[in-house]
Design an enzyme around this catalytic site. Structure first.
Site, PDB file in Angstrom:
ATOM      1  N   SER A  25       0.798  -1.348   0.100  1.00  0.00           N
ATOM      2  CA  SER A  25      -0.020   0.048  -0.155  1.00  0.00           C
ATOM      3  C   SER A  25       0.792   1.076  -0.016  1.00  0.00           C
ATOM      4  O   SER A  25       2.013   1.131  -0.119  1.00  0.00           O
ATOM      5  CB  SER A  25      -0.811   0.086   1.180  1.00  0.00           C
ATOM      6  OG  SER A  25      -0.238  -0.057   2.301  1.00  0.00           O
ATOM      7  N   TYR A  58      -2.633   0.926  -3.420  1.00  0.00           N
ATOM      8  CA  TYR A  58      -4.128   1.424  -3.130  1.00  0.00           C
ATOM      9  C   TYR A  58      -3.372   2.349  -1.652  1.00  0.00           C
ATOM     10  O   TYR A  58      -2.465   2.036  -1.014  1.00  0.00           O
ATOM     11  CB  TYR A  58      -4.709   0.205  -2.517  1.00  0.00           C
ATOM     12  CG  TYR A  58      -4.083  -0.494  -1.677  1.00  0.00           C
ATOM     13  CD1 TYR A  58      -4.533  -0.437   0.024  1.00  0.00           C
ATOM     14  CD2 TYR A  58      -3.708  -1.882  -1.771  1.00  0.00           C
ATOM     15  CE1 TYR A  58      -4.073  -1.189   0.855  1.00  0.00           C
ATOM     16  CE2 TYR A  58      -3.254  -2.854  -1.092  1.00  0.00           C
ATOM     17  CZ  TYR A  58      -3.429  -2.195   0.257  1.00  0.00           C
ATOM     18  OH  TYR A  58      -2.796  -3.537   1.255  1.00  0.00           O
TER      19      TYR A  58
END
Length: 126
Positions: A25, A58
Site C-alpha cells: 500500500s 492502494y
C-alpha cells in the site's frame, strides 16, 4: 462513452518511509487524503519524480498531520526515502460530467504539509 479523468493528485510529496515487510500500500497523511478526496483502499498511481518509476497500489490512512508518505510491501522496492513522488487518482465519468468536473490538486512542502491547493493546472508555455 466514459472518460477516465484525473480526480486528485498530491504533487511532489517526499517519501518518508519504505517498509518492504508491511502489507502492500501507500500510507498517506490523513490530512492529505481529506484534502484530495482520495479514499482509503482507493487505487492510486505513484510516479517517482526522482527515479522515473511508475506503478499503482492502494491508499491507506497514516496519522493525521504526521507528514507520512510510506510505500509498503512490493511498492517499497520502487522508491527510496527522500524520493519525490506524485500520487494520482482517477475517476470514470460521462462526457457531460467531465465538462464541469474539477480535480483536487494538492501541493506540499518538503515536510508533506499542504502549501496550496488548486482545481486546475496552468497552461504550459514554451
Amino acid at each position: 462513452m466514459h472518460l477516465s479523468l484525473l480526480k486528485a493528485k498530491i504533487h511532489r510529496a517526499t517519501v518518508t518511509h519504505s517498509e518492504l515487510n508491511y502489507e502492500g500500500s501507500i500510507a498517506i497523511d490523513g490530512l492529505l487524503l481529506e484534502a484530495t478526496g482520495i479514499r482509503e483502499f482507493e487505487q492510486v498511481h505513484i510516479w517517482d519524480v526522482t527515479n522515473g518509476a511508475r506503478f499503482s497500489t492502494y491508499a491507506i490512512r497514516a496519522e493525521q498531520g504526521s507528514g507520512i508518505i510510506s510505500l509498503n510491501g512490493g511498492a517499497a522496492r520502487h522508491v527510496q526515502v527522500g524520493d519525490l513522488i506524485i500520487v494520482a487518482a482517477f475517476a470514470s465519468m460521462s462526457e457531460d460530467q467531465a465538462k464541469t468536473f474539477k480535480p483536487n490538486l494538492v501541493y506540499v512542502d518538503a515536510h508533506n504539509a499542504i502549501s496550496h491547493t488548486n482545481h486546475s493546472i496552468p497552461t504550459q508555455a514554451a
